[in-house]
Write an enzyme that holds these catalytic residues in place. Sequence first.
Site, PDB file in Angstrom:
ATOM      1  N   LYS A  17       0.824  -1.216   0.000  1.00 37.06           N
ATOM      2  CA  LYS A  17       0.000   0.000   0.000  1.00 37.06           C
ATOM      3  C   LYS A  17       0.858   1.267   0.000  1.00 37.06           C
ATOM      4  O   LYS A  17       0.580   2.209  -0.718  1.00 37.06           O
ATOM      5  CB  LYS A  17      -0.862   0.097   1.274  1.00 37.06           C
ATOM      6  CG  LYS A  17      -1.785  -1.031   1.551  1.00 37.06           C
ATOM      7  CD  LYS A  17      -2.620  -0.737   2.808  1.00 37.06           C
ATOM      8  CE  LYS A  17      -1.831  -0.638   4.106  1.00 37.06           C
ATOM      9  NZ  LYS A  17      -1.229  -1.899   4.553  1.00 37.06           N
ATOM     10  N   ARG A  92      -7.938   1.545  10.672  1.00 37.74           N
ATOM     11  CA  ARG A  92      -7.509   0.183  10.953  1.00 37.74           C
ATOM     12  C   ARG A  92      -8.480  -0.526  11.893  1.00 37.74           C
ATOM     13  O   ARG A  92      -8.294  -1.703  12.176  1.00 37.74           O
ATOM     14  CB  ARG A  92      -6.152   0.242  11.655  1.00 37.74           C
ATOM     15  CG  ARG A  92      -4.951   0.362  10.701  1.00 37.74           C
ATOM     16  CD  ARG A  92      -4.048  -0.729  10.943  1.00 37.74           C
ATOM     17  NE  ARG A  92      -2.650  -0.876  10.947  1.00 37.74           N
ATOM     18  CZ  ARG A  92      -1.672  -0.295  10.325  1.00 37.74           C
ATOM     19  NH1 ARG A  92      -1.860   0.736   9.589  1.00 37.74           N
ATOM     20  NH2 ARG A  92      -0.457  -0.723  10.429  1.00 37.74           N
TER      21      ARG A  92
HETATM   22  P1  AMP Z   1       2.358   0.651   9.375  1.00 40.51           P
HETATM   23  O1  AMP Z   1       3.582   1.376   8.953  1.00 40.51           O
HETATM   24  O2  AMP Z   1       1.123   1.171   8.713  1.00 40.51           O
HETATM   25  O3  AMP Z   1       2.492  -0.839   9.278  1.00 40.51           O
HETATM   26  O4  AMP Z   1       2.170   0.993  10.937  1.00 40.51           O
HETATM   27  C1  AMP Z   1       3.155   0.641  11.887  1.00 40.51           C
HETATM   28  C2  AMP Z   1       2.546   0.607  13.276  1.00 40.51           C
HETATM   29  O5  AMP Z   1       2.036   1.897  13.613  1.00 40.51           O
HETATM   30  C3  AMP Z   1       1.367  -0.344  13.445  1.00 40.51           C
HETATM   31  O6  AMP Z   1       1.773  -1.665  13.698  1.00 40.51           O
HETATM   32  C4  AMP Z   1       0.657   0.291  14.645  1.00 40.51           C
HETATM   33  O7  AMP Z   1       1.355   0.024  15.848  1.00 40.51           O
HETATM   34  C5  AMP Z   1       0.828   1.766  14.353  1.00 40.51           C
HETATM   35  N1  AMP Z   1      -0.294   2.299  13.527  1.00 40.51           N
HETATM   36  C6  AMP Z   1      -0.216   2.800  12.262  1.00 40.51           C
HETATM   37  N2  AMP Z   1      -1.426   3.188  11.824  1.00 40.51           N
HETATM   38  C7  AMP Z   1      -2.293   2.913  12.831  1.00 40.51           C
HETATM   39  C8  AMP Z   1      -3.697   3.055  12.979  1.00 40.51           C
HETATM   40  N3  AMP Z   1      -4.482   3.561  12.001  1.00 40.51           N
HETATM   41  N4  AMP Z   1      -4.251   2.653  14.154  1.00 40.51           N
HETATM   42  C9  AMP Z   1      -3.506   2.144  15.156  1.00 40.51           C
HETATM   43  N5  AMP Z   1      -2.180   1.970  15.064  1.00 40.51           N
HETATM   44  C10 AMP Z   1      -1.565   2.348  13.916  1.00 40.51           C
END
Ligand code: AMP
Length: 220
Positions: A17, A92
Amino acid sequence: MGPAIRLVFLGPPGAGKGTQARELAREWGVPQIATGDMLREAVAAGTPLGRQAKSYMDRGALVPDDVIVGLIAERLAQPDAKRGFILDGFPRTVPQATALDRLLRDVGQRLDRAILVEVPEPELLRRLTGRRSCPTCQATYHVTAAPPRREGVCDRCGGSLVQREDDSEATVRHRLQVYRDQTAPLLDDYRRRGLLVTVPGEGAIETIRAAIRRAAEAGR
Ligand code: AMP
């Protein structure tokens, strides 16, 4: 300038993504709003938000909804988001999706499409555990599938590549579980509202990008 475009990119961690959102956001002249990137920046800068988020992120858990919704409300109020956005990694959870609808409704806007990038789980594990990224310019690589020209060095800016703390195998497995439990339920809701389009996330990056572009532009 084209018409406004308001998209949500959904999919499990490792679906690609972020890579697609970055490129398409540039193409369409709208911001890519990636909550994971925003949180990692806050952690790196040592802000109160970063300190609060770090322990959740390191163990692959979700940061609490109220924190994330506050962050998104502020970001969507910025002038550059007036003509649209790509939300990448948000919403999420069901409460986050509900909060997003409310935020948009309050300013007379709505989503055009929710685009689900789908990739089978064994492939996600392989991608995430081999992923390396540049903390300076956010470029991403894969140790075998997309290595940099010089091991450990960013092709684009020369920065030193790192493995994200949450890309270890145990944490990746937990993140996939969190996706199934907390994020996948959103899909039904977007599907019911006729907003969901599914795009297969395997194959050439350009082919996947073209499929996302078609899905998005059909919703305009
Ligand atoms: P990502 O880079 O999108 O995989 O996000 C890394 C981490 O950030 C996730 O594993 C969550 O701990 C936190 N995170 C990112 N976006 C969200 C969200 N919309 N809601 C809750 N935690 C988030």
